[in-house]
Design a protein around this motif. Structure first.
Motif, PDB file in Angstrom:
ATOM      1  N   LEU A 228      -7.204  14.758   4.366  1.00  9.47           N
ATOM      2  CA  LEU A 228      -7.545  13.746   5.360  1.00  9.47           C
ATOM      3  C   LEU A 228      -6.936  12.395   5.011  1.00  9.47           C
ATOM      4  N   MET A 229      -6.931  12.048   3.702  1.00  9.81           N
ATOM      5  CA  MET A 229      -6.335  10.781   3.294  1.00  9.81           C
ATOM      6  C   MET A 229      -4.833  10.762   3.514  1.00  9.81           C
ATOM      7  N   ASP A 230      -4.146  11.868   3.231  1.00 13.04           N
ATOM      8  CA  ASP A 230      -2.703  11.943   3.472  1.00 13.04           C
ATOM      9  C   ASP A 230      -2.382  11.770   4.934  1.00 13.04           C
ATOM     10  N   GLU A 231      -3.193  12.414   5.803  1.00 11.38           N
ATOM     11  CA  GLU A 231      -2.926  12.291   7.236  1.00 11.38           C
ATOM     12  C   GLU A 231      -3.128  10.862   7.696  1.00 11.38           C
ATOM     13  N   ARG A 232      -4.098  10.189   7.121  1.00 17.12           N
ATOM     14  CA  ARG A 232      -4.330   8.803   7.519  1.00 17.12           C
ATOM     15  C   ARG A 232      -3.182   7.907   7.039  1.00 17.12           C
ATOM     16  N   GLN A 233      -2.669   8.168   5.828  1.00 20.92           N
ATOM     17  CA  GLN A 233      -1.567   7.350   5.333  1.00 20.92           C
ATOM     18  C   GLN A 233      -0.329   7.521   6.190  1.00 20.92           C
ATOM     19  N   ARG A 234      -0.038   8.737   6.619  1.00 18.17           N
ATOM     20  CA  ARG A 234       1.134   8.944   7.463  1.00 18.17           C
ATOM     21  C   ARG A 234       1.025   8.187   8.772  1.00 18.17           C
ATOM     22  N   VAL A 235      -0.156   8.204   9.361  1.00 24.12           N
ATOM     23  CA  VAL A 235      -0.329   7.484  10.610  1.00 24.12           C
ATOM     24  C   VAL A 235      -0.217   5.987  10.348  1.00 24.12           C
TER      25      VAL A 235
ATOM     26  N   PRO B 219       0.805  -1.230   0.000  1.00 27.12           N
ATOM     27  CA  PRO B 219       0.000   0.000   0.000  1.00 27.12           C
ATOM     28  C   PRO B 219       0.834   1.274   0.000  1.00 27.12           C
ATOM     29  N   PHE B 220       1.981   1.276   0.722  1.00 31.39           N
ATOM     30  CA  PHE B 220       2.758   2.519   0.796  1.00 31.39           C
ATOM     31  C   PHE B 220       3.373   2.866  -0.560  1.00 31.39           C
ATOM     32  N   ILE B 221       3.712   1.832  -1.358  1.00 33.67           N
ATOM     33  CA  ILE B 221       4.240   2.126  -2.697  1.00 33.67           C
ATOM     34  C   ILE B 221       3.142   2.682  -3.588  1.00 33.67           C
ATOM     35  N   THR B 222       1.967   2.133  -3.477  1.00 32.18           N
ATOM     36  CA  THR B 222       0.837   2.639  -4.265  1.00 32.18           C
ATOM     37  C   THR B 222       0.517   4.073  -3.892  1.00 32.18           C
ATOM     38  N   ALA B 223       0.515   4.350  -2.591  1.00 31.91           N
ATOM     39  CA  ALA B 223       0.235   5.719  -2.142  1.00 31.91           C
ATOM     40  C   ALA B 223       1.313   6.691  -2.614  1.00 31.91           C
ATOM     41  N   TYR B 224       2.572   6.249  -2.561  1.00 31.16           N
ATOM     42  CA  TYR B 224       3.660   7.126  -3.002  1.00 31.16           C
ATOM     43  C   TYR B 224       3.574   7.392  -4.500  1.00 31.16           C
ATOM     44  N   ALA B 225       3.237   6.334  -5.287  1.00 28.99           N
ATOM     45  CA  ALA B 225       3.094   6.538  -6.725  1.00 28.99           C
ATOM     46  C   ALA B 225       1.931   7.470  -7.034  1.00 28.99           C
ATOM     47  N   ARG B 226       0.832   7.368  -6.259  1.00 27.95           N
ATOM     48  CA  ARG B 226      -0.312   8.244  -6.473  1.00 27.95           C
ATOM     49  C   ARG B 226       0.054   9.703  -6.165  1.00 27.95           C
TER      50      ARG B 226
END
Length: 542
Positions: free
Chosen positions: A535-542, A3-10
């Motif tokens: 809000l989505m970015d804050e959730r991903q960081r946590v 998931p973190f790679i997908t989020a970073y690519a997004r």
């Protein structure tokens, strides 16, 4: 994919979409530079280090070695016109062993190894020729090890032995040397080659050794002189001219300063060698004689008048000694002879006069008139005469004149030097501006990346406050018109349902906020999307 790679690519895609055209161009250029630099660095780091496998190979041996390397799939490089083969450093020893097992390089046998192949049935002629070839090969190999010599070949001419001394000829030798590119053999090295060759062959004199280089220059001519003589009379004259000019010029530069005097020396040397034999006799008058004898003869008597003496060569009476006679014929004869053998010193001298003997010389000195103020020409003439070794009895000539010097060459050289300095300064300045431009481009790229990262961080952290409190106002929402329903038929009343439990305060608050977000999305969809993205970015960081 995690998931973190997908989020970073997004996030990366969203950031790139937000770039302007100029930012995208700079980013593409920077990415291309990084890729090319990485590829070049990787190619340089992975490139093997080559080391010499064999050097000084013949063409046939080099071809065989290259074929062997091709069979082993080993990369190679050729140098020194194909005579040197280079391979990766980690493959050197393995390939040498493989080449040795294959009999490479197959160079012909030289030196004393030729004697190992001689059989017992060899004739005397074969033995003599093989021995001569062995000496030639050993000398060639030894000379090729000198610094500056690439290859060497020696040819010996050894006459056959004879019992007649008058017919005995001296052996001679010729040496061919090929120097390294850009190097030349000094006179000391040529003398070393001459003495090395002459000492290796019995009866070979250094004067009978000739040395020639690959350019056709005669470094040592056979019969040019005694031992240690390399070159001919012209070379010796040139060496003497250079030494004399340097000595006189050093004196003039110290007295007048550099550039205020010029010297020209023209020596006349003897181009022929000669043999001189002289004998000198001398005696010491004070030395005692080796032998001494005295003979005395006395006669007295009477006789007729006449002459007395010793018969000469033609039976003529020669008077000798003292005699007295009288008219009556009476006379006396008295003779004394003294013989002494004195010691005589005899000196016999045999001299060999080599070519290049100085017969006379002419020295010309020109002094700049601008630098001759207060100059004592007579004293300077004596200094130059002593520095050049002027001998009037030999016929040497010294001419010294004070003349004005032409400054055209100096001015031209000064102008050329100034132009060269200006060109160098212009090139240096252009190079400096080029470096500054590339440094500015690199700094601009770094600043641009930093700004983009800063803007991205500000966009992710700083947001406008969104007030979700208060009641929902529907003043701006259009209320649909109420349509009249058709007449209905009354149905029987159903049984009452059981009452549902009242929702809690949290559920009501969540429902209220969801309604507010739905209303905000209908009114300002862009701001709502940014808010939800945050809000989505804050959730991903946590």
């Amino acid at each position: 994919m995690p998931p973190f790679i997908t989020a970073y690519a997004r996030r990366l895609g969203a950031t790139v979409k937000g770039f302007t055209a100029g930012q995208r161009t700079v980013a593409i250029i920077g990415l291309a530079v990084l890729v090319l630099g990485g590829a070049a660095l990787f190619s340089w780091l992975t490139k093997p280090s080559y080391a010499p496998l064999f050097t000084g190979l013949q063409s046939t041996d080099a071809s065989a070695v290259v074929q062997q390397l091709g069979k082993d799939n080993v990369p190679y490089q050729l140098a020194d016109g194909g005579s040197t083969v280079l391979v990766p450093q980690e493959k050197v020893y393995d390939e040498r062993l493989k080449a040795a097992s294959a009999g490479l390089p197959a160079a012909p046998a030289t030196g004393y190894s030729l004697l190992d192949k001689m059989g017992v049935t060899s004739s005397e002629f074969q033995q003599n020729v093989t021995y001569k070839r062995a000496i030639e090969g050993e000398l060639g190999t030894t000379i090729s090890h000198l610094d500056g010599v690439k290859t060497a070949s020696v040819q010996l001419a050894i006459p056959a032995q004879t019992v007649f001394t008058s017919q005995q000829a001296d052996p001679t030798a010729s040496v061919f040397v090929q120097t390294q590119p850009g190097q030349a053999l000094s006179s000391d090295k040529v003398d070393a080659i001459v003495h090395l060759t002459s000492a290796a062959v019995q009866g070979l004199k250094p004067a009978n050794v000739s040395v020639v280089d690959s350019q056709g220059n005669v470094l040592s001519a056979a019969g040019a002189g005694g031992a240690g003589t390399s070159g001919n009379g012209s070379k010796l004259a040139t060496d003497y001219q250079q030494r004399t000019q340097a000595a006189v010029q050093a004196v003039l530069d110290r007295v007048l300063g550099p550039g205020n005097a010029t010297v020209a020396v023209i020596p006349e040397v003897d181009q022929q060698s000669a043999q001189q034999k002289s004998e000198t006799f001398s005696s010491n008058k004070d030395a005692a004689p080796l032998s001494q004898s005295t003979k005395t003869e006395k006669y007295a008597g009477t006789g007729g008048a006449g002459t007395s003496g010793v018969l000469g060569p033609d039976n003529i009476a020669v008077p000798s000694g003292t005699s007295t006679s009288s008219p009556s014929g009476n006379g006396n004869y008295d003779s004394t002879t003294n013989t002494q053998d004195n010691a005589v010193n005899k000196v016999t001298e045999d001299r060999t006069i080599p070519a290049g003997t100085l017969k006379r010389q002419s020295v010309s000195v020109a002094i700049n008139q601008a630098a001759s103020n207060g100059l004592n020409v007579q004293n300077l003439n004596a200094l130059v005469s002593a520095a050049a070794g002027i001998n009037s009895a030999r016929g040497d000539v010294l001419s010294m004149q004070v003349v004005p010097f032409s400054t055209a060459a100096a001015d031209q050289a000064k102008a050329a030097l100034a132009q060269q300095q200006a060109d160098d300064a212009a090139k240096a300045q252009a190079q400096m501006w080029t470096n500054i431009m590339w440094a500015g481009i690199a700094l601009l790229a770094i600043l641009l990346v930093a700004v983009l990262l800063w803007v991205r961080s500000r966009r992710m952290v700083v947001r406008e406050p969104l007030d979700l409190g208060g009641d929902i106002v529907f003043d701006d929402v259009e209320v649909p018109a109420i349509l009249e329903a058709p007449a209905t038929v009354a149905l029987p009343m159903p049984e009452p349902l059981p009452a549902l439990p009242d929702p809690g305060a949290d559920v009501l608050d969540a429902e209220r906020r969801r309604a507010q977000v739905d209303r905000l999305g209908a009114i300002e969809p862009q701001k709502t999307a940014e808010f939800l993205r945050g809000l989505m970015d804050e959730r991903q960081r946590v």
